[in-house]
Design an enzyme around this catalytic site. Structure first.
Site, PDB file in Angstrom:
ATOM      1  N   CYS A  12       2.215   2.943   2.639  1.00  0.00           N
ATOM      2  CA  CYS A  12       3.080   3.090   3.356  1.00  0.00           C
ATOM      3  C   CYS A  12       3.837   1.559   3.608  1.00  0.00           C
ATOM      4  O   CYS A  12       4.409   1.331   4.693  1.00  0.00           O
ATOM      5  CB  CYS A  12       2.542   3.340   4.711  1.00  0.00           C
ATOM      6  SG  CYS A  12       1.696   4.964   4.693  1.00  0.00           S
TER       7      CYS A  12
ATOM      8  N   GLU B 233       3.040  -1.448   4.701  1.00  0.00           N
ATOM      9  CA  GLU B 233       2.770  -2.566   5.454  1.00  0.00           C
ATOM     10  C   GLU B 233       1.620  -3.467   5.293  1.00  0.00           C
ATOM     11  O   GLU B 233       1.566  -4.492   5.971  1.00  0.00           O
ATOM     12  CB  GLU B 233       2.574  -1.718   6.966  1.00  0.00           C
ATOM     13  CG  GLU B 233       1.010  -1.238   7.124  1.00  0.00           C
ATOM     14  CD  GLU B 233       1.007   0.004   6.653  1.00  0.00           C
ATOM     15  OE1 GLU B 233       0.027   0.846   6.703  1.00  0.00           O
ATOM     16  OE2 GLU B 233       1.717   0.730   5.785  1.00  0.00           O
TER      17      GLU B 233
ATOM     18  N   ASN C 232       0.746  -1.268   0.064  1.00  0.00           N
ATOM     19  CA  ASN C 232       0.075  -0.107  -0.180  1.00  0.00           C
ATOM     20  C   ASN C 232       0.982   1.317  -0.164  1.00  0.00           C
ATOM     21  O   ASN C 232       1.986   1.170  -0.282  1.00  0.00           O
ATOM     22  CB  ASN C 232      -0.758  -0.121   1.135  1.00  0.00           C
ATOM     23  CG  ASN C 232      -0.173  -0.172   2.543  1.00  0.00           C
ATOM     24  OD1 ASN C 232       0.715  -0.486   2.575  1.00  0.00           O
ATOM     25  ND2 ASN C 232      -0.599   1.111   3.333  1.00  0.00           N
TER      26      ASN C 232
END
Length: 921
Positions: A568, A570, A566
């Site tokens: 970020c 994670e 995604n």
């Protein structure tokens, strides 16, 4: 007051043992009267149990016992008589009630004290300034009330050390002028207090409390509540009035009116407002509290209750669950993600944090994906787009008999869409594009964030990430060639991983060698890898993420493929043409679960159990802007429980980040979280049923995240995976529970950046090391001085905290390493991000990764990068089995050499809190 006495053990309260004088708040001395204690405690009991219990023997006995304990405590402190402050007596009453396990009564007594403190403030005599006047809201002029300013500062400074209230008032007066608007006087106090945070961290709390007073006045006016009421009395009324007005203004879901608002109002804990630092409360004030035409309608505890009510809407006992959720959020033990805080309980309850999409290889699919981005971004979602299926530059277009322009021109449109649709006007839109490293457009993709070249082929406002297969790393290590293809010629590579990818990729290379594929390019794997690292150092992008670990360890590999992470890095969930992956995030405050030098496992267990339930509720309550997201979320129900405050937890354990003990703590803490989270999801499955696609998953096959390491190992060459797989807990009960109940959620854990919610709670971000010990943080709420309170506490203990130390920290950009008088142990403990060898970050992350069913947002810091260091660092990340990495942070070589002290330079401004980091949390 009349003269009174203290009691000996076994004697009544009236028995004389010593004379005592009480110091009143105005400094006057009066005699001690024990009956005052009895009256106050009785009122507290009646506030809990009702006036009808006034004559009960239990209350009488309890009041007498508490009064006796208070008098004993005071007697021990002043055996020969003396003086005691009224506040000290009241503190002893609170302590005695708690020791008697009368928690509800103790809380009632706290509220009683606060109410009277507010009442005293409201009745304080006006102390007119000799020259300055203020302009009231009705336009009338009145003398500036110095007495009110002093009372506000005194109240904001209670129980804090190192606060000079008189100087604070004097400093604020210097910023006032004759005829200033009355409401700006409090603002002047706030601005003066915030300017002193660098000298004394407790000024952050003072500033927050002054802001809280401003918020109280604003909210009371907006909700038409009495301005003179103290917070303890405003809160219950504020909740019910806010719900009523919020529904009337069409801000809140009408279902919120069905709650027992009187019961929920009584459950609010106004004293928890004093947990905030200035940055946290200002962030909520600016961006989270619901408002109507610019006026805030929420106080902090009303805000937390609104979020909790929204998450409890579909519970069997929504009132009890709302109180349970509220207790967790308001305690700061756990915090929901930003979209949940923004939208819970509203008419558009988009509570999910992250969305992952796969873009199809036709115009309808491409522009449909861009439309989906816009719709999802509008409701505060962070986006990850998989662009690998889109054919490369120069590939044939059958419909027009022309040639494709490749991926890059469309990414320019994605970039501009992210700018135009800025998450509902609350923060920047944020998206990350992923491309697999065998795609023929990969070399141009690497240059998207460069500041040179054709601007039509640059995307300065979006993020990019490499989706790297293991085979590229193997070829790079062996100094072999690497072949780039267009996906329309090699369509199944997109869905293959591990050994299956390796075999098919080699088949395509053979086909290209035979001339059966004509559009391809052969490059040196080592040179491509070097270029990846070079542009990563130069531009911060594309990030390095690893395709094979994400898929081989995915619990859901029976139902699809993880094509990207995604925004970020994670989240690792499957995507396809008809499924947009969705993840719902929240983070445990790890620092709050460390007490007396060890992890508080029982408290952690309670936190995780409630947090997983809250996250699972998001799936059912969530507003879905596009149908593919709803389809995916209801099938798989993934959630992502993470953590924040890891660095603060290390401070509480007196551990440097660069230590084997810190790495071991990362392992132990994550195993506990994993154990409780997986178990909580299995318990929910017993209550609510397993998720729809459970059968055939790794969970169903009895393979937990720690077991899935073997799947990765089986698809790697000998020696290419070096990962600690030790365990401490007995996982047998969890395995047996899953076998009986199944799992409620396909995925349970992911560690997000927590850029904003950690500010709210007042702890270090996520798993990050401290950026600096003194700096100025810039975000959408402004600029905030941040000083490390743990460092200040330890320096005070050493007698080293003074103005010289403040200036030294400024001069050395928040670093303690070159300040000679600081002990070596403190230098090690308070080493900052760029002073830490990044390999320690990787080692700690690897220990966490073995317990995670998803990934973690892992920033890597390097003060003096070199090609060799970067190569070794990212190869180490791959060897340790990490699924993803996030930003590479490096220091610019622009700092002037510091050879002599300078006069109070400004702290360095932090650029790490980039707006895109906040999209998930």
């Amino acid at each position: 007051m009349s003269t009174a006495t203290l009691a000996e053990p076994g004697q009544s309260a009236s028995t004389s043992t010593a004379s005592l004088q009480v110091i009143k708040r105005n400094g006057a001395l009066v005699g001690f009267d024990a009956s005052k204690i009895s009256v106050a405690v009785t009122k507290a009991f009646l506030a809990v149990e009702g006036d009808e219990a006034a004559g009960s023997a239990r209350i009488h006995d309890s009041v007498e016992r508490v009064t006796h304990q208070v008098m004993q405590a005071i007697s021990r402190r002043l055996k020969a008589g003396g003086k005691v402050h009224i506040e000290d007596i009241q503190d002893q009453v609170e302590l005695a009630l708690m020791r008697a396990e009368e928690q509800k009564v103790a809380r009632a007594y706290v509220l009683y004290r606060e109410a009277h403190a507010q009442e005293r403030a409201s009745l304080a005599p006006v102390e007119a300034h000799p020259t300055l006047t203020v302009k009231k809201a009705n336009g009338e002029a009145a003398p500036l009330d110095l007495g009110l300013m002093k009372v506000q500062v005194e109240r904001a400074s209670q129980e804090l050390e190192g606060i000079d209230g008189e100087s604070l008032v004097e400093g604020a007066l210097r910023n006032l002028y004759d005829g200033i608007a009355e409401e700006e006087v409090l603002s002047a106090l706030i601005m003066t207090a915030r300017g002193r945070i660098e000298q004394e961290p407790d000024y952050s709390a003072v500033t927050a409390r002054l802001l809280l007073e401003q918020l109280r006045l604003e909210t009371a006016t907006a909700l038409k509540l009495p301005l003179s009421l103290p917070l303890a009395e405003i809160y219950p009324q504020a909740l019910s009035t806010f719900i009523e007005q919020g529904i009337h203004y069409e801000l809140l879901d009408e279902a919120m009116a069905a709650f027992d608002l009187e019961r929920l109002g009584a459950a609010l804990k106004p004293e928890r407002d004093y947990q905030f630092g200035f940055l946290g409360l200002q962030t909520l004030y600016d961006r989270y509290f619901l408002n109507w035409k610019g006026d805030r309608l929420e106080l902090p505890q009303v805000f937390f209750m609104r979020v909790s009510m929204g998450l409890a809407l579909q519970e069997d006992d929504p009132n009890a669950r709302a109180i349970e959720f509220y207790d967790l959020l308001s305690s700061f033990d756990y915090m929901a993600s930003t979209p949940t805080l923004f939208n819970s309980g509203t008419r558009h309850s988009q509570l999910s944090s992250c969305y992952l999409t796969t873009v199809q290889d036709d115009l309808e699919g491409i522009y449909g994906a861009i439309r989906d981005n816009a719709m999802l971004s509008k409701w505060a979602g962070g986006l990850g787009n998989d662009w690998t299926p889109v054919r490369a530059l120069g590939s044939h277009i059958k419909g027009t008999n022309g040639s494709s322009q490749g991926v890059v021109p469309f990414l320019k449109v994605v970039n501009d869409t992210a700018v135009a649709v800025n998450q509902g006007g609350k923060r920047k839109g944020a998206v990350c594009a992923y491309l697999e490293s065998w795609h023929l457009d990969i070399e141009e993709f690497l240059e998207l964030r460069k500041n040179t070249g054709d601007e039509r082929r640059r995307t300065h406002d979006m993020n990019t990430a490499n989706w790297v297969p293991d085979l590229l790393i193997e070829r790079m290590r062996s100094d072999q060639d690497w072949t780039l293809f267009s996906p329309n010629d090699t369509p199944d590579l997109h869905d293959l991983y591990g050994n299956a990818f390796r075999e098919r990729y080699q088949e395509y290379e053979a086909m290209a060698a035979r001339g059966e594929i004509t559009l391809f390019k052969t490059v040196s794997a080592k040179q491509l890898w070097r270029k990846m690292l070079t542009v990563l150092f130069e531009t911060g992008h594309p990030w390095i993420t690893f395709k094979d670990p994400c898929n081989l360890r995915s619990p859901q590999q029976h139902r699809g493929v993880v094509h990207s992470s995604n925004l970020c890095t994670e989240i690792t969930l499957n995507t396809s043409a008809d499924e947009i992956a969705v993840c719902n995030l929240g983070s445990i405050n790890l620092a709050a679960h460390v007490h007396n030098g060890e992890l508080d496992v029982q408290r952690l267990e309670r936190t995780v159990n409630t947090a997983v339930r809250m996250l699972d509720n998001v799936v059912d309550i969530n507003y879905y802007a596009v149908p593919q997201a709803r389809n995916s979320n209801f099938k798989h129900r993934p959630v992502g429980l993470g953590l924040m405050g890891f660095q603060d937890a290390l401070y509480r354990l007196n551990l440097p980040y660069t230590s084997a003990e810190a790495v071991e703590f990362a392992d132990v803490a994550m195993e506990q979280i994993s154990y409780f989270a997986i178990r909580a999801s299995a318990v929910l499955a017993g209550e609510r049923g397993a998720y729809e696609t459970y059968e055939g998953s790794l969970w169903h096959e009895g393979i937990l995240p720690i077991d899935s390491i073997n799947l990765l190992k089986a698809n790697r060459r000998e020696g290419d995976l070096s990962l600690n797989t030790d365990t401490l807990l007995d996982w047998t009960p969890v395995r047996e529970l899953i076998a009986r109940n199944g799992m409620r959620n396909s995925n349970v854990m992911a560690i997000a950046p927590t850029a904003t919610i950690s500010n709210i709670v007042g702890v270090s971000q996520s798993i990050e090391p401290a950026y600096q010990n003194l700096f100025v943080k810039s975000n959408l709420s402004g600029e905030f001085t941040v000083v490390n309170p743990s460092l200040v506490r330890d320096l005070k203990a050493e007698g080293l905290w003074d103005n010289v130390m403040v200036n030294d920290l400024k001069y050395f950009d928040g670093s303690v390493q070159q300040i000679d008088r600081i002990p070596a142990a403190l230098k090690a403990r308070y080493a900052t991000a760029f002073e830490i060898d990044a390999r320690w970050l990787v080692e700690a992350a690897a220990r966490r990764q073995k317990w995670l069913d998803q990934a973690q947002s892992l920033n890597l810091y390097m003060a003096e990068p070199s090609g060799k260091k970067l190569d070794e660092l990212y190869q180490l990340s791959w060897e340790r089995g990490l699924k993803t990495t996030y930003y590479l942070r490096s220091l610019g070589a622009t700092g002037a050499e510091k050879t002599a002290p300078v006069a109070a330079p400004q702290p360095q401004v932090c650029s790490i809190d980039e707006p895109d980091c906040e999209a998930c949390q």
